[in-house]
Design a protein around this motif. Structure first.
Motif, mmCIF file in Angstrom:
data_model
loop_
_atom_site.group_PDB
_atom_site.id
_atom_site.type_symbol
_atom_site.label_atom_id
_atom_site.label_comp_id
_atom_site.label_asym_id
_atom_site.label_seq_id
_atom_site.Cartn_x
_atom_site.Cartn_y
_atom_site.Cartn_z
ATOM 1 N N GLY A 59 -22.047 -7.376 21.626
ATOM 2 C CA GLY A 59 -22.236 -6.237 20.716
ATOM 3 C C GLY A 59 -23.056 -6.610 19.486
ATOM 4 N N SER A 60 -23.607 -5.575 18.841
ATOM 5 C CA SER A 60 -24.457 -5.814 17.684
ATOM 6 C C SER A 60 -23.639 -6.018 16.401
ATOM 7 N N GLY A 61 -22.323 -5.745 16.493
ATOM 8 C CA GLY A 61 -21.446 -6.011 15.341
ATOM 9 C C GLY A 61 -21.789 -5.215 14.101
ATOM 10 N N VAL A 62 -22.001 -3.917 14.269
ATOM 11 C CA VAL A 62 -22.334 -3.079 13.121
ATOM 12 C C VAL A 62 -21.153 -3.019 12.150
ATOM 13 N N VAL A 63 -21.419 -3.264 10.881
ATOM 14 C CA VAL A 63 -20.367 -3.199 9.860
ATOM 15 C C VAL A 63 -20.577 -1.919 9.052
ATOM 16 N N ASN A 64 -19.494 -1.209 8.793
ATOM 17 C CA ASN A 64 -19.568 0.039 8.030
ATOM 18 C C ASN A 64 -19.904 -0.277 6.570
ATOM 19 N N PRO A 65 -21.107 0.091 6.112
ATOM 20 C CA PRO A 65 -21.502 -0.233 4.734
ATOM 21 C C PRO A 65 -20.794 0.638 3.699
ATOM 22 N N ASN A 66 -20.145 1.705 4.200
ATOM 23 C CA ASN A 66 -19.520 2.664 3.273
ATOM 24 C C ASN A 66 -18.081 2.303 2.920
ATOM 25 N N LEU A 67 -17.515 1.269 3.583
ATOM 26 C CA LEU A 67 -16.113 0.909 3.316
ATOM 27 C C LEU A 67 -16.059 -0.397 2.544
#
Length: 364
Positions: free
Chosen positions: A356-364
């Motif tokens: 997986g690309s491991g997207v991190v939520n920038p809004n949290l």
């Protein structure tokens, strides 16, 4: 048009609405501007239908984006995403377009918002060429929650073809990042249950006929399990006339499979029951862990998760291959599909593996 936009060919592989849903959701999540061309080019009515249009508008609304070319029949559309925002969002194609397909495009986006989102989705809850709402609640939801996603679904009103009129309210909680999922051990089928329904003016006997025919068909192959398919008359909470059936099988390791069918004018009820039962049997004959419909719906979440996901499937569908193609174009995810010979069963299964690309939520 932004010159840095990624061009997506909407006519490749499966060539349908799925390309729109996966690419729009990933555009929203990754912040990548996209231009989709040749939308549904090979279909009898090419271009955007009301349901695709409301799905795109919903995503654009979710990510404060700007849409160009978004009109019925349009074959080229561009989305330039902004920041994903929580709050209340409504989608209404004003047809019997599937609420479940609207959820498919919106859910991954809402997961990466800054707070909980409320989605009010209108249209058909039990529509042709789309998962029934019962499938979304009983099969898709428990499996997708293994990625760490958390959402609630309240069916306010069921809606049927051709009028639609259904309404589903969904609350989606945001997450920091998605966990990878491993679904490779099937175990034994331990439970089979379902619902056969009639709505509107249709006679209750149709529900009983669908249920009886389905149980009889499954019994020929699976003799030892109690099969509970409830016959239901939907009086309140149903808009229009409809009948259909969904049957779900659960395995000892928590895998879920389904077969479903909807009634049509001139088709005997027992035929509808048999169709759903045969679909279920086809999906549990191979020793895979997901059915043919869940397969492609998990691809976007595997692509976004942090770490390696592995799922065992039967034959890999064209929908799944299409979702992988788009996911690899718009994220850093890498997929491999390998064939596994299974000594337990004569049928071939496949492992779909994704780093997986491991997207991190920038809004949290």
């Amino acid at each position: 048009m932004d010159s840095t936009a990624v061009e997506i060919d909407g006519s490749v592989m499966e060539g349908g609405g799925q390309i729109l849903r996966v690419s729009a959701a990933l555009s929203c999540i990754t912040g990548t501007a996209i231009k989709i061309t040749k939308i549904r080019a090979g279909r009898s009515t090419p271009g955007l239908r009301p349901q695709h249009l409301s799905g795109l508008q919903l995503v654009s609304d979710l990510c404060s984006g700007s849409l160009q070319g978004a009109s019925i029949g349009s074959t080229d559309v561009s989305l330039t995403p902004g920041k994903i925002r929580s709050g209340s969002h409504v989608a209404d194609p004003q047809t019997a377009g599937s609420v479940c397909l609207l959820l498919q495009v919106a859910l991954p986006c809402a997961v990466f918002a800054d707070a909980a989102s409320q989605l009010c989705l209108k249209g058909g809850t039990n529509a042709e060429m789309a998962p029934q709402i019962d499938y979304t609640l009983k099969v898709f939801k428990p499996i997708v929650e293994r990625f760490g996603i958390n959402f609630d679904c309240d069916v306010k009103m069921r809606g049927y073809y051709p009028k639609g009129g259904g309404e589903v309210n969904v609350t989606v909680n945001p997450v920091k990042e998605l966990r990878p999922v491993t679904l490779t051990e099937r175990g034994n089928i331990t439970k089979i249950h379902g619902r056969a329904f009639v709505a509107g003016v249709l006679p209750f006997k149709l529900a009983k006929d669908m249920s009886t025919a389905a149980v009889r068909t499954i019994r020929k192959e699976i003799k030892e399990l109690y099969i509970n398919i409830q016959a239901l008359q939907e009086k309140e909470k149903a808009c229009g006339n409809g009948n259909g059936i969904i049957i779900i099988a659960e395995s000892s390791t928590g895998c879920l499979f389904a077969g479903s069918a909807l009634g049509k004018k001139g088709v005997y009820a027992d035929k509808v029951g048999i169709e759903a039962a045969e679909m279920l049997l086809r999906n549990i004959r191979h020793n895979g862990c997901v059915d043919e419909f869940l397969q492609d719906q998990l691809i976007i979440f595997m692509a976004l998760a942090k770490g390696t996901s592995r799922i065992r499937t039967g034959a890999v569908t064209l929908h799944t291959q299409t979702a992988i193609h788009i996911a690899e174009q718009l994220t850093q995810a890498k997929f491999t599909i390998s064939k596994c010979e299974d000594e337990m069963s004569s049928s071939v299964t496949y492992i779909i593996e994704c780093h997986g690309s491991g997207v991190v939520n920038p809004n949290l």
